[in-house]
Scaffold this motif. Structure first.
Motif, short mmCIF file in Angstrom:
data_model
loop_
_atom_site.label_atom_id
_atom_site.label_comp_id
_atom_site.label_asym_id
_atom_site.label_seq_id
_atom_site.Cartn_x
_atom_site.Cartn_y
_atom_site.Cartn_z
N LEU A 238 -4.54 -0.51 10.06
CA LEU A 238 -3.94 -1.83 9.89
C LEU A 238 -3.45 -2.41 11.22
O LEU A 238 -3.60 -3.60 11.49
CB LEU A 238 -2.78 -1.76 8.90
CG LEU A 238 -3.15 -1.48 7.45
CD1 LEU A 238 -1.89 -1.34 6.60
CD2 LEU A 238 -4.04 -2.58 6.89
N VAL B 65 2.17 -6.86 9.35
CA VAL B 65 2.21 -5.51 8.77
C VAL B 65 3.56 -4.86 9.05
O VAL B 65 4.04 -4.85 10.18
CB VAL B 65 1.09 -4.62 9.35
CG1 VAL B 65 1.17 -3.21 8.76
CG2 VAL B 65 -0.28 -5.23 9.08
N LEU C 156 0.85 -1.19 0.00
CA LEU C 156 0.00 0.00 0.00
C LEU C 156 0.88 1.24 0.00
O LEU C 156 1.66 1.45 0.93
CB LEU C 156 -0.91 0.00 1.23
CG LEU C 156 -1.79 -1.24 1.41
CD1 LEU C 156 -2.52 -1.18 2.73
CD2 LEU C 156 -2.78 -1.35 0.26
N ASP C 157 0.78 2.05 -1.04
CA ASP C 157 1.62 3.23 -1.19
C ASP C 157 0.75 4.49 -1.15
O ASP C 157 -0.11 4.69 -2.02
CB ASP C 157 2.38 3.15 -2.52
CG ASP C 157 3.37 4.29 -2.71
OD1 ASP C 157 3.33 5.27 -1.95
OD2 ASP C 157 4.18 4.21 -3.66
N GLN D 296 3.09 -1.25 4.24
CA GLN D 296 2.46 0.07 4.15
C GLN D 296 3.54 1.13 4.00
O GLN D 296 4.39 1.30 4.88
CB GLN D 296 1.60 0.34 5.38
CG GLN D 296 0.80 1.64 5.30
CD GLN D 296 -0.08 1.83 6.53
OE1 GLN D 296 0.17 1.26 7.58
NE2 GLN D 296 -1.13 2.65 6.38
N VAL E 60 5.48 -1.13 8.34
CA VAL E 60 5.29 0.26 7.91
C VAL E 60 6.64 0.87 7.58
O VAL E 60 7.57 0.81 8.40
CB VAL E 60 4.59 1.10 9.00
CG1 VAL E 60 4.43 2.56 8.54
CG2 VAL E 60 3.24 0.50 9.36
N SER F 291 -4.28 6.27 9.40
CA SER F 291 -4.16 5.24 8.38
C SER F 291 -3.35 4.05 8.89
O SER F 291 -3.71 2.89 8.67
CB SER F 291 -3.52 5.83 7.12
OG SER F 291 -3.52 4.89 6.07
N CYS F 292 -2.26 4.33 9.58
CA CYS F 292 -1.44 3.25 10.14
C CYS F 292 -2.20 2.49 11.22
O CYS F 292 -2.08 1.27 11.35
CB CYS F 292 -0.14 3.82 10.71
SG CYS F 292 1.00 4.48 9.47
N VAL G 147 1.67 -7.45 4.63
CA VAL G 147 1.25 -6.12 4.18
C VAL G 147 2.39 -5.15 4.42
O VAL G 147 2.88 -5.02 5.55
CB VAL G 147 -0.02 -5.65 4.91
CG1 VAL G 147 -0.42 -4.26 4.42
CG2 VAL G 147 -1.16 -6.64 4.69
#
Length: 307
Positions: A249, A257, A164-165, A231, A259, A245-246, A229
């Motif tokens: 997830l 996940v 996810l960008d 991110q 980040v 947004s973080c 995932v």
């Protein structure tokens, strides 16, 4: 004066409900890429066009989803970066963008229509490129990432990885409120405009069924067990609340996940701000995910053999 006062909320509402038709502004050849064009038909009868880039000996495939009001040409720099890493890339135009057909009635689509486009493209990938089974990942840019994450856990398929960008995993009405507040700074009649903005943001959210899509995305990430995932967020991204947004997830995603905060990154510029870092992190995520997927398949084969 009265006409202008009425025209403002109507224009803003249309801007959020009916996206502008994103045109192709660059070609694969501009990026040294040779495409294999394809066309698929969605469940509601729209023709969606895309490109496949197949480097020799590709070790995985990434389906790239572009941002809203854009087109597949806006993902060509992503495609070039991924192809250079030995990955096959699929990119396509969502409905009403680039070369893809537009629905006759936008108001029936809301924000949900593009999910049908992604589903049709993935079905084509599974049929046309069966050699990549178990090694197909999704990469979504901004709104394309919202579609990717809403699709990944609810489409009846398993994705080893989702990248996810610059994806605003936030409530849309809140993001619109923030955007409109920023736009009316220094404007005349700010109090009146603030009331209009409040009503328009909520009307657009209701009309496009943004709230139900947000809840659908939450159900999707809760089903992503076994999916990695990644991110990617720009430290200078001001389009949406990055922390919120973080949190989306962190609180709900069933998969692992990671980040990555790009220090010099802004909205949709992370791959340009640090291309080497981008390649390293995406490739690392996919290699780990595809390797785990292969291990799972081998263990399943062993059990079947013993049985």
């Amino acid at each position: 004066m009265i006409r202008s006062a009425w025209r403002y909320p109507v224009d803003v509402f249309r801007r959020f409900v009916w996206p502008a038709r994103g045109a192709d502004f660059a070609t694969p050849e501009d990026h040294g890429l040779v495409p294999e064009p394809f066309t698929v038909t969605t469940s509601d009868g729209l023709r969606i066009r895309g490109w496949v880039f197949l480097p020799p000996g590709a070790w995985g495939m990434v389906v790239v989803c572009h941002a809203r009001n854009a087109s597949k040409s806006r993902t060509l720099s992503h495609a070039r970066l991924l192809v250079d890493q030995g990955l096959a890339v699929v990119t396509f135009d969502f409905r009403g963008c680039g070369e893809s057909a537009a629905p006759r009635r936008w108001w029936r689509d809301g924000l949900w229509g593009p999910l049908k486009d992604l589903d049709a493209v993935v079905r084509h990938v599974n049929t046309a490129h069966p050699g990549f089974a178990g090694r197909v990942a999704l990469l979504g840019c901004s709104f394309g990432g919202n579609m990717a994450i809403a699709h990944a856990g609810t489409a009846g398929r398993h994705y080893p990885a989702v990248v996810l960008d610059s994806v605003p995993l936030v409530r849309w009405v809140g993001m619109l409120d923030t955007l409109l507040r920023r736009e009316r700074r220094g404007a005349r009649f700010r109090r009146t405009r603030a009331v209009a903005d409040l009503l328009v943001a909520r009307a657009a959210s209701l009309w496009t069924r943004a709230g139900p899509l947000y809840r659908h995305a939450r159900r999707s990430v809760r089903a992503l067990s076994g999916t990695r995932v990644l991110q990617i967020v720009g430290a200078r991204d001001s389009l949406f609340d990055v922390e919120d947004s973080c949190r989306f997830l962190r609180e709900d995603c069933a998969g692992a996940v990671t980040v990555w905060r790009v220090p010099a990154g802004r909205h949709l510029t992370n791959h340009l701000a640090d291309p080497d870092g981008y390649a390293i992190r995406v490739v690392s995520c996919l290699r780990d995910a595809f390797g785990a997927e292969q291990t799972i398949k081998e263990e399943a084969n062993d059990r079947n053999t013993v049985g």
